[in-house]
Design a protein around this motif. Structure first.
Motif, short mmCIF file in Angstrom:
data_model
loop_
_atom_site.label_atom_id
_atom_site.label_comp_id
_atom_site.label_asym_id
_atom_site.label_seq_id
_atom_site.Cartn_x
_atom_site.Cartn_y
_atom_site.Cartn_z
N ASP A 105 -21.16 46.94 110.43
CA ASP A 105 -21.52 46.04 109.33
C ASP A 105 -22.83 46.47 108.66
O ASP A 105 -23.09 46.10 107.52
N VAL A 130 -18.26 44.60 114.28
CA VAL A 130 -18.47 44.26 112.86
C VAL A 130 -19.51 43.16 112.67
O VAL A 130 -19.54 42.48 111.65
N GLY A 131 -20.38 42.96 113.65
CA GLY A 131 -21.41 41.93 113.53
C GLY A 131 -22.01 41.64 114.89
O GLY A 131 -21.63 42.22 115.90
N GLY A 135 -16.76 35.67 108.48
CA GLY A 135 -17.53 36.79 107.95
C GLY A 135 -18.05 36.57 106.55
O GLY A 135 -18.50 37.49 105.88
N GLY A 172 -17.19 39.18 103.25
CA GLY A 172 -16.32 39.68 104.31
C GLY A 172 -14.85 39.49 103.96
O GLY A 172 -14.01 40.35 104.21
#
Length: 463
Positions: A251, A275-276, A345, A349
């Motif tokens: 990310d 992703v985070g 997200g 996102g």
């Protein structure tokens, strides 16, 4: 991830996709642009050379010259070769061994290895319905053992205690015995990280690997280190029989060089991407979906999966019933929608996974900034329950109090109320006859300028 690369490639390929004819010259110009885009994305040179060579061979071949839309076929070739460079399909973990299936996690310090152990255990518990045990064999950092214990408790999996006075092999063997006795499906072993690849580290992890014979040996690496990530993974792969890679911090990486280089350089698949920071921010790596995202074609499959997992179905059903019964949609419901979006997200996102998003102007993207949804939530949080239920009572002095309480301006409060009113009208339409079609038309009308027509507006909401 891939933001810069995606922007460059979509612009470059847009120029060629409308061509009725492809010549050696215009293919050469486009490939030069593609090469530059990949270099800027920090993709490893051998990968770029191989990629360009394959695209060129296919582009000047029969496949394109016989097509009615050569430009579009060229884009398709680029997409196929991007997929091939990253591994074509997702390779899932092989957990078919007699339980417990042992997964060994390796990686450098600071790559997010311990966090990845927790994320992976949560993924296996929730999506694969496995009974998971985690253990730390990092005897050099007491904080690493404590960190894993805290994270295990957070994600609801069992933690096997260990101590810095023990040997890593003894820790792992004791954990395997416990996992067998308690019928665990999977045991994930966290190992010590170093600041660089050194002989001591390699020797220790090789001994551990030989002793516990894991079914999966995953190398965790930071995406933000670009092609260095691929080179480090290769050094580990030369010493250990890796089965796959977990690419973390994607990310924060706008380039994507690591994702495009790892498979080619190590011969090993990327199995997951982080992703985070949250413990559910781990996704299986699908090269086909990623290639689609890079070329601005969206990733609707991942979006559907995310909605399935992260949207609270009970709350959604409750809201639908409420709207249908004519009780109306209030600011508390609006706030609930903002929270759901944040869990998935945020707006950007979601937008990244929708087709045509690369064509949006910067002004439109600015209107979808996730800071705006955070601000909207803060404004609603500053309201009393009565104000949330009856927004029409929010006048002058109340607006001033709400703005002060949320650290915003009165015009921000006015803007939120205006957006809420539009949403409320849309919900009202939805509860009537033929509601869905009316709502879609309404949503199209709410789109900022530049989002109607094609791409997202046209593709999703009809014309």
């Amino acid at each position: 991830m891939f933001e810069n690369l995606s922007d460059r490639l979509t612009k470059t390929l847009k120029n060629i996709s409308g061509r009725g004819r492809l010549t050696e010259d215009n293919i050469k110009d486009t490939l030069r642009e593609v090469r530059m885009a990949l270099l800027e994305a920090d993709v490893a040179l051998p990968v770029i050379r191989d990629f360009i060579k394959k695209v060129k061979e296919r582009a000047v071949g029969q496949e394109v010259s016989k097509s009615l839309t050569p430009g579009q076929v060229f884009v398709k070739i680029v997409r196929t070769e991007l997929e091939a460079a990253m591994g074509e399909v997702n390779e899932a973990l092989d957990l078919k061994a007699a339980p417990p299936a042992v997964v060994l996690m390796a990686g450098l310090q600071g790559a997010g290895k311990t966090t990845s152990v927790a994320k992976l255990s949560k993924f296996l518990k929730e999506r694969e319905k496995k009974k998971v045990l985690v253990v730390s064999a990092d005897v050099y950092r007491p904080a690493a053992i404590k960190q894993l214990e805290t994270l295990a408790s957070e994600v609801g999996v069992e933690f096997f205690p260990s101590d810095i006075k023990q040997k890593p092999i003894d820790i792992a063997n004791a954990a395997i015995d416990h996992a067998k006795r308690q019928f665990f499906d999977v045991l994930i072993v966290d190992t010590a990280g170093r600041l660089h690849v050194d002989e001591d580290m390699m020797g220790e992890i090789q001994e551990l690997h030989a002793a516990i014979k894991p079914v999966e040996t995953l190398f965790t690496v930071d995406a933000m280190t670009g092609q260095d990530a691929a080179n480090t993974a290769k050094a580990f792969n030369d010493a250990l029989p890796l089965t796959g890679v977990v690419l973390t911090k994607t990310d924060g990486d706008a380039r994507g060089g690591a994702a495009l280089s790892i498979r080619h350089i190590t011969g090993k698949p990327i199995k997951f991407i982080g992703v985070g920071e949250k413990t559910d921010a781990l996704e299986p790596f699908h090269p086909d979906r990623i290639a689609s995202r890079i070329l601005g074609m969206g990733d609707v499959l991942s979006l559907i999966e995310e909605v399935e997992q992260k949207v609270d179905k009970k709350k959604a059903e409750k809201l639908a019933k409420k709207v249908k019964s004519g009780k109306g949609f209030d600011l508390e419901d609006f706030r609930e929608q903002l929270v759901q979006m944040k869990n998935m997200g945020g707006m950007m996102g979601l937008m990244d996974k929708l087709p045509g998003m690369g064509n949006l102007s910067e002004q439109v993207k600015g209107q979808m900034d996730d800071k705006i949804t955070v601000q909207m939530e803060a404004i609603i949080n500053s309201m009393t329950p009565a104000e949330r239920a009856r927004p029409d009572i929010i006048k002058g002095s109340r607006k001033r109090r709400i703005a002060a309480g949320s650290g915003t301006q009165i015009q921000d409060v006015n803007k939120l109320l205006k957006q809420f009113t539009q949403m409320q009208k849309m919900m009202k339409k939805m509860s009537g006859k033929g509601g869905m079609q009316k709502m879609m038309r309404g949503m199209k009308g709410m789109m900022p300028p530049g989002m109607g027509g094609g791409g997202f507006g046209g593709g999703m909401f009809g014309r």
